[in-house]
Design an enzyme around this catalytic site. Structure first.
Site, PDB file in Angstrom:
ATOM      1  N   TYR A   1      -1.769  -2.045  10.896  1.00 57.20           N
ATOM      2  CA  TYR A   1      -2.023  -2.678   9.600  1.00 57.20           C
ATOM      3  C   TYR A   1      -0.983  -2.233   8.572  1.00 57.20           C
ATOM      4  O   TYR A   1      -0.364  -3.071   7.914  1.00 57.20           O
ATOM      5  CB  TYR A   1      -3.426  -2.327   9.082  1.00 57.20           C
ATOM      6  CG  TYR A   1      -3.502  -2.384   7.575  1.00 57.20           C
ATOM      7  CD1 TYR A   1      -3.409  -3.608   6.911  1.00 57.20           C
ATOM      8  CD2 TYR A   1      -3.581  -1.224   6.806  1.00 57.20           C
ATOM      9  CE1 TYR A   1      -3.421  -3.666   5.523  1.00 57.20           C
ATOM     10  CE2 TYR A   1      -3.597  -1.273   5.420  1.00 57.20           C
ATOM     11  CZ  TYR A   1      -3.510  -2.494   4.785  1.00 57.20           C
ATOM     12  OH  TYR A   1      -3.497  -2.555   3.412  1.00 57.20           O
ATOM     13  N   HIS A   2      -0.796  -0.924   8.435  1.00 55.81           N
ATOM     14  CA  HIS A   2       0.171  -0.448   7.434  1.00 55.81           C
ATOM     15  C   HIS A   2       1.569  -0.968   7.739  1.00 55.81           C
ATOM     16  O   HIS A   2       2.340  -1.308   6.836  1.00 55.81           O
ATOM     17  CB  HIS A   2       0.162   1.082   7.373  1.00 55.81           C
ATOM     18  CG  HIS A   2      -1.052   1.651   6.700  1.00 55.81           C
ATOM     19  ND1 HIS A   2      -2.091   2.200   7.416  1.00 55.81           N
ATOM     20  CD2 HIS A   2      -1.402   1.746   5.397  1.00 55.81           C
ATOM     21  CE1 HIS A   2      -3.040   2.612   6.558  1.00 55.81           C
ATOM     22  NE2 HIS A   2      -2.639   2.359   5.336  1.00 55.81           N
TER      23      HIS A   2
ATOM     24  N   TYR B   1     -12.529  13.542   7.706  1.00 57.17           N
ATOM     25  CA  TYR B   1     -11.780  13.519   8.966  1.00 57.17           C
ATOM     26  C   TYR B   1     -10.897  14.768   9.056  1.00 57.17           C
ATOM     27  O   TYR B   1      -9.974  14.946   8.252  1.00 57.17           O
ATOM     28  CB  TYR B   1     -10.897  12.276   9.056  1.00 57.17           C
ATOM     29  CG  TYR B   1     -11.650  10.952   9.066  1.00 57.17           C
ATOM     30  CD1 TYR B   1     -13.043  10.893   9.109  1.00 57.17           C
ATOM     31  CD2 TYR B   1     -10.950   9.746   9.041  1.00 57.17           C
ATOM     32  CE1 TYR B   1     -13.711   9.674   9.120  1.00 57.17           C
ATOM     33  CE2 TYR B   1     -11.616   8.532   9.056  1.00 57.17           C
ATOM     34  CZ  TYR B   1     -12.992   8.500   9.087  1.00 57.17           C
ATOM     35  OH  TYR B   1     -13.650   7.282   9.099  1.00 57.17           O
TER      36      TYR B   1
ATOM     37  N   LYS C   1       2.165  -4.384   6.438  1.00 58.45           N
ATOM     38  CA  LYS C   1       2.500  -4.400   5.017  1.00 58.45           C
ATOM     39  C   LYS C   1       3.979  -4.055   4.792  1.00 58.45           C
ATOM     40  O   LYS C   1       4.604  -4.560   3.859  1.00 58.45           O
ATOM     41  CB  LYS C   1       1.613  -3.421   4.245  1.00 58.45           C
ATOM     42  CG  LYS C   1       0.124  -3.640   4.426  1.00 58.45           C
ATOM     43  CD  LYS C   1      -0.363  -4.970   3.892  1.00 58.45           C
ATOM     44  CE  LYS C   1      -0.755  -4.886   2.436  1.00 58.45           C
ATOM     45  NZ  LYS C   1      -1.409  -6.137   1.964  1.00 58.45           N
TER      46      LYS C   1
ATOM     47  N   SER D   1      -0.346   2.855  10.798  1.00 58.57           N
ATOM     48  CA  SER D   1      -1.212   2.001  11.634  1.00 58.57           C
ATOM     49  C   SER D   1      -0.503   0.653  11.747  1.00 58.57           C
ATOM     50  O   SER D   1       0.416   0.364  10.974  1.00 58.57           O
ATOM     51  CB  SER D   1      -2.591   1.803  10.994  1.00 58.57           C
ATOM     52  OG  SER D   1      -2.487   0.935   9.867  1.00 58.57           O
TER      53      SER D   1
ATOM     54  N   THR E   1       0.839  -1.208   0.000  1.00 56.54           N
ATOM     55  CA  THR E   1       0.000   0.000   0.000  1.00 56.54           C
ATOM     56  C   THR E   1       0.869   1.251   0.000  1.00 56.54           C
ATOM     57  O   THR E   1       1.960   1.267   0.582  1.00 56.54           O
ATOM     58  CB  THR E   1      -0.941   0.025   1.231  1.00 56.54           C
ATOM     59  OG1 THR E   1      -1.299   1.381   1.533  1.00 56.54           O
ATOM     60  CG2 THR E   1      -0.275  -0.562   2.462  1.00 56.54           C
TER      61      THR E   1
END
Lengths: 403, 403
Positions: free
Chosen positions: A181-182, A255, A185, A179, A144
């Site tokens: 998650y990031h 946001y 990756k 994050s 990503t």
């Protein structure tokens, strides 16, 4: 060309399976069907009602007369993925089989743990299984653009020439993900780069922008062919979420100021790019990085684009600025490079308004379905580990927007 | 100052527990006692016979009149680590509780999987538990100089100012680790940097050189106080392995030409540095990196130093060049910075020959014990996933070495 898709039941996976088959390739795939569970867990649903994997596969065979071989199982089971690759004998492995949500990874310890376990160890298993069963195959791995974060430098494609204290070297561009998650990756990218180096595997690591859209041109219209489209706070990416909000008359929730800038890519362009990467493998031992996005936009720009597109369909939507539950820099430099896919022939769609309008048209018949689940349109997962509904700062009525 | 040591039963952990207690700090610790199992699994043993953890703790109390609170358990159990921190209420957490062997991580899929699962997820749990139970504590986390690999640039301490296309930023220095173990440490560093950023935790990430030695000055001579000293291909680091080889008259096995250059640090200097880091915490939210080594040496230089030191004790040893089972660059630039610990008061021992001679003297009484297990003095774990005894290229008799 034999193509194996890990994560074939997902948003990109099911679309890609169809796209590649239409192109004439033999596609096989695996999935643990976890995405369906995760979305249910966070009280979400696909805005477009989707069929079961069995219904999808049957309808696919009925429509195209070709079978997609499907294996249900988990990449964390090493025997399973080895068996898959032995059966599939792939020339290309497209790895889409990870947990893809930043907010989901930030819910609490258990979700951060799960995310890194699932993604990092699943990818590590896939690398070992390739080495053992099909070392000449080409791994097209989905990373990503979020791996890079927002450095105050232009972002090259994975590597850069750097001078430091009078010496120069070509080094991996430093990652500053946003994050757990990031970061999973990033860990994957590092493990993959290393496997190519020591075992001579070949891999294209796709730093992909945020994908949006419901279809590619020529996609079969049967309901079983639809791919999922999430709009909850975890699995709904921003343009998709805005479009669902527009369809039900909910303010588009930006946001913060919305000046965060990111790379975005229509679903059809993602299909085009993943195919180009697959058709043009790197040399054995080569690990290359492609930045894969169509253009960069700020979030508030996207809200205005969705607002405009919605207006042409008679939908009157406002924009709402809400507290940013994420930890991200509000204003920043953002100049990522995107050259390698263009060199391979990538032709960007360049019509984001058209793409958004097509999405809205696909979504409008499902307005009532979307209205059934609206609780997570405003986020409550904060990066500090707390859960509380994000505050509304300001609502800008659509009338005040000139378009 | 309350100090909590994760991995208190290990080579560094047990030594550090004693060192810090003698300094007057209150030490508690946890361990899953897995290191003992791993070493047994690879057919190794500690060259210095060691006591059980219970015997260690009792002898410690007898010698110093102070109790080390010990919790047996695994960092992968989130409840366990939360309970530990709630009980210990640490000002400093020193995280030594990981699987520390590159070759062990490269044995096969199962060992690579285990290594990254154990290290990355254990560290991630520790970060969450800190955030939940003691967010003001200071995490001194053990990384490794091996995270950097061997770039063709000088190696700064974690971060560097970089100019790229006319813009500048301070970025994490790119990591290029050399095993799945080393990558697990990079993943840890990234997760830790991120936890500091989003949660305001404070951490010192120690990029440590290869440690060697058996003791620190003033260390109690009782057998229960000894720390382990491994010499097998997995857990025996190079100087420790050379010293064990010298004691039993086995040729010193240099991988390849031995011109690989690395940072090294005597055990007593590691104790000094970890204490300095602990005593000088960073600000809340700060993630800082210390390169922690005494000096850099090539492997063949170290073999000659051990050969010389052995000679002064009447031990006649040869040097053997064997096939390098690892994937590493044979000749390379290596200029890591090491300034931050010096600024805090680190005084390097600067007497590697003296350190090595002291080790040899400690090891000589255990010559017969070492001779019981010599099968893994020559490695058979190759980075390409195969197992075969490394070939001998050349043996240089000790007589030909001028010292």
């Amino acid at each position: 060309m034999n193509i194996f898709i890990a994560g074939i039941d997902g948003y990109l996976g099911w679309t890609l399976a169809q796209y590649l088959t239409i192109k004439g390739y033999r596609v096989t795939g695996a999935d643990a069907l976890l995405r369906r569970e995760w979305v249910e867990e966070v009280d979400g649903q696909s805005a477009l009602p989707i069929a079961s994997i069995q219904e999808r596969l049957s309808a696919f065979q009925a429509a195209y007369g070709r079978q997609i071989e499907f294996y249900e199982g988990n990449l964390l089971e090493y025997d399973f993925i080895q068996d898959c690759l032995r059966q599939a004998q792939p020339d290309v492995i497209i790895h889409l089989g990870e947990m893809p949500s930043a907010p989901y990874s930030m819910i609490d310890q258990a979700h951060a743990f799960f995310t890194q376990q699932n993604n990092v160890l699943g990818n590590l298993n896939l690398l070992w299984a390739m080495k053992e069963t099909c070392p000449d195959a080409h791994l097209v791995k989905l990373g990503t653009m979020g791996e890079y974060g927002t450095p105050d430098l232009d972002i090259p494609e994975g590597f850069f020439e750097v001078e430091y204290r009078g010496r120069t070297d070509r080094l991996p561009f430093p990652r500053q993900a946003g994050s757990f998650y990031h970061w999973s990756k990033v860990h994957d990218s590092n493990n993959t780069m290393y496997a190519c180096k020591i075992w001579g595997l070949r891999s294209t690591d796709i730093m992909q922008g945020v994908v949006f859209g419901t279809r590619f041109p020529g996609m079969c219209d049967r309901p079983e062919m639809r791919t999922r489209l999430d709009y909850d706070q975890c699995f709904g990416t921003v343009i998709n979420r805005f479009c669902c909000q527009a369809v039900i008359g909910h303010p588009l929730t930006v946001y913060g100021e919305g000046l965060q800038r990111r790379g975005f890519i229509p679903l059809q362009d993602a299909m085009q790019c993943l195919t180009l990467a697959s058709e043009n493998p790197p040399e054995a031992g080569e690990y290359r990085v492609f930045n894969q996005f169509e253009n960069t936009y700020s979030i508030v720009e996207l809200a205005r684009l969705v607002q405009s597109a919605a207006k042409t369909l008679g939908l009157d939507v406002s924009i709402q600025h809400i507290e940013n539950p994420r930890n991200e820099v509000p204003r920043h430099h953002y100049q990522p490079e995107r050259q390698k896919l263009v060199e391979l022939g990538y032709q960007p769609t360049h019509d984001i308004i058209g793409e958004i309008r097509a999405m809205l048209e696909d979504l409008l018949p499902h307005r009532d379905h979307i209205l059934h689940k609206t609780d997570t349109l405003v986020p409550d997962i904060h990066w500090d580990g707390t859960r509380k509904r994000a505050q509304v700062f300001e609502t800008v009525a659509s009338a005040s927007v000139s378009d």
